[in-house]
Design a protein around this motif. Sequence first.
Motif, PDB file in Angstrom:
ATOM      1  N   LEU A  59       0.832  -1.213   0.000  1.00 54.79           N
ATOM      2  CA  LEU A  59       0.000   0.000   0.000  1.00 54.79           C
ATOM      3  C   LEU A  59       0.859   1.253   0.000  1.00 54.79           C
ATOM      4  O   LEU A  59       0.352   2.361   0.037  1.00 54.79           O
ATOM      5  N   GLY A  60       2.170   1.065   0.064  1.00 53.68           N
ATOM      6  CA  GLY A  60       3.073   2.216   0.113  1.00 53.68           C
ATOM      7  C   GLY A  60       3.026   2.940   1.439  1.00 53.68           C
ATOM      8  O   GLY A  60       3.202   4.156   1.495  1.00 53.68           O
ATOM      9  N   SER A  61       2.798   2.195   2.527  1.00 63.35           N
ATOM     10  CA  SER A  61       2.694   2.845   3.842  1.00 63.35           C
ATOM     11  C   SER A  61       4.019   3.468   4.268  1.00 63.35           C
ATOM     12  O   SER A  61       4.057   4.382   5.077  1.00 63.35           O
ATOM     13  N   GLY A  62       5.123   2.949   3.732  1.00 66.74           N
ATOM     14  CA  GLY A  62       6.443   3.489   4.078  1.00 66.74           C
ATOM     15  C   GLY A  62       6.978   2.933   5.391  1.00 66.74           C
ATOM     16  O   GLY A  62       8.064   3.309   5.826  1.00 66.74           O
ATOM     17  N   GLY A  63       6.256   2.015   6.012  1.00 73.21           N
ATOM     18  CA  GLY A  63       6.707   1.432   7.287  1.00 73.21           C
ATOM     19  C   GLY A  63       8.068   0.765   7.137  1.00 73.21           C
ATOM     20  O   GLY A  63       8.953   0.906   7.984  1.00 73.21           O
ATOM     21  N   CYS A  64       8.256   0.056   6.008  1.00 74.47           N
ATOM     22  CA  CYS A  64       9.526  -0.662   5.784  1.00 74.47           C
ATOM     23  C   CYS A  64      10.670   0.325   5.611  1.00 74.47           C
ATOM     24  O   CYS A  64      11.768   0.129   6.127  1.00 74.47           O
ATOM     25  N   PHE A  65      10.390   1.413   4.906  1.00 71.61           N
ATOM     26  CA  PHE A  65      11.391   2.450   4.648  1.00 71.61           C
ATOM     27  C   PHE A  65      11.905   3.014   5.977  1.00 71.61           C
ATOM     28  O   PHE A  65      13.097   3.174   6.199  1.00 71.61           O
ATOM     29  N   VAL A  66      10.953   3.291   6.879  1.00 74.34           N
ATOM     30  CA  VAL A  66      11.305   3.852   8.183  1.00 74.34           C
ATOM     31  C   VAL A  66      12.015   2.796   9.039  1.00 74.34           C
ATOM     32  O   VAL A  66      12.977   3.086   9.742  1.00 74.34           O
ATOM     33  N   ALA A  67      11.540   1.548   8.938  1.00 71.14           N
ATOM     34  CA  ALA A  67      12.073   0.497   9.825  1.00 71.14           C
ATOM     35  C   ALA A  67      13.487   0.070   9.441  1.00 71.14           C
ATOM     36  O   ALA A  67      14.232  -0.410  10.297  1.00 71.14           O
ATOM     37  N   CYS A  68      13.871   0.225   8.176  1.00 69.73           N
ATOM     38  CA  CYS A  68      15.170  -0.300   7.743  1.00 69.73           C
ATOM     39  C   CYS A  68      16.319   0.583   8.237  1.00 69.73           C
ATOM     40  O   CYS A  68      16.505   1.694   7.742  1.00 69.73           O
ATOM     41  N   PRO A  69      17.122   0.102   9.195  1.00 71.14           N
ATOM     42  CA  PRO A  69      18.199   0.946   9.726  1.00 71.14           C
ATOM     43  C   PRO A  69      19.380   1.072   8.771  1.00 71.14           C
ATOM     44  O   PRO A  69      20.255   1.900   8.963  1.00 71.14           O
TER      45      PRO A  69
END
Length: 449
Positions: free
Chosen positions: A61-71
């Motif tokens: 859905l393009g929530s961007g959660g993964c983008f934020v979570a990836c350190p």
Amino acid sequence: MNDQIFIYVLYVLPLAVPLVLFLIKRSRREKVAEETWHEALESGLTEPASLHPVFDPNLCLGSGGCFVACPEQAIGLIDGKGVLVSPALCIGHGACATSCPVGAIQLVFGTEKRGVDIPQLTPDFETNVPGIFIAGELGGMGLIRKAAEQGRQAMDSIKKRGRGKTPHDVVIIGAGPAGISATLAAKQHGLRYVTVEQEETFGGTTLHFPRGKIVMTAPMKLPIFGKVNVRETTKEVLMKIWEDVVSKTEIKINFGERMEKIEHHDDTFTVVTNRGRYPTRSVLLSIGRRGTPRKLGVPGEEHKKVVYRLVDPEQYRGKRVLVVGGGDAALEAAVSISEEPGTTVTLSYRSNAFSRVKPKNRLLTEQASTSGRLSVLFESTVREIKPDNVVLDQKGNKIDLPNDAVIVCAGGILPTPLLQEIGIEIRTRHGTSSFDQKALASKLPPPRP
Ligand SMILES: Cc1cc2nc3c(=O)[nH]c(=O)nc-3n(C[C@H](O)[C@H](O)[C@H](O)COP(=O)(O)OP(=O)(O)OC[C@H]3O[C@@H](n4cnc5c(N)ncnc54)[C@H](O)[C@@H]3O)c2cc1C
Ligand code: SF4
């Protein structure tokens, strides 16, 4: 009319402003993501090393959660969907998959182009060769806490095998998180153990994290030592923890000792190292996946000043350093040492250009070379390493350089052939997930024209 303007200002504007700001932010983010993906494509760094996420564009859905979570900043959003834009940065800890609210991410080993060899293990961490066990990243689990946990569990299984007539119950190979934890468990169980580590200290891959690297982990329980309550920390704090663990529990690790071969007898083994032979009932391989650094094979390589990885550029202050290699590790080492005061740095590479390196590293190397901080010797090879100098050959010309330290970044010899030689079954994984493969492939942006 005035009423309409009033309604517009009162209701529409407060909604429109955040929306516009959101769209601007998203468009900038997407630009950065596309740029990063193209850089990866152009430098040929599109293959993740091991476990990594694949995204289902039909679910995302393009929530961007993964983008934020990836350190590790390995993920970007392109066309509103998650993409692994810097595959080489992915370390496979799966924070992205956990963060996805719709389950659009699966973690897989290997890709269609590059398979990853994973040994087949029983739930007790035993290989198909009875008596040989594997724990940690070599078995496919790329996380500090999980590696430590597996080291402990594998040793519990080894204890159940009981003692044999050999002088040792178990030889543990490698002192990264898995090997340290396994050694603690061996001591706790009263097993006659030997732990060998090819490097001069413990920590495994964690020792080679860049200075100040943020480490994401979770609390872990180490045998004898107890709970290590750490979540987000730095490389330095983590190394201090390992130091405390090793010194307080007084476990013994033979440093600078490399396992070279495992001989299989009826139901026992002899582990052959560069220093000796250890007959044993069981073997635990906790050697990770980085392998053994490739050597130059030249006279004088045994000098203490020769190392195979850069740990801390500061230690080379005021020194004359030769870096050997033409990959990212060599370029990063040469540039970072050249930034330290008083250093004289030479980078020797056998080819005539740096190919398959990150554009950023190529640029930084050129800048350091132009400014005179670093001298690059293309088409050169090391002939001999002496206590105070090194002898190189460049297109038939002999070069004699005064030298205090040599860092060889010539890649590693991966563990797969060694495992095969022992008879351990390996499956090559090619990154298959249950997601629609065509949809996955169509989502990656094409190369720049
Ligand atoms: C850049 C990077 C960042 C990471 N960040 C994180 C993070 O934030 N959080 C996290 O949980 N994980 C992270 N990881 C993953 C984590 O470092 C590894 O999963 C973990 O170190 C695996 O532990 P291990 O004991 O299985 O193997 P390793 O740590 O690789 O240790 C293996 C040891 O075996 C030794 N060895 C190998 N061959 C031989 C031989 N023949 N004889 C003797 N000794 C041998 C090696 O010298 C090494 O010391 C990261 C990895 C990388 C590369
Ligand atoms: S597995 Fe970890 S490093 Fe790889 S993309 Fe996901 S969050 Fe980032």
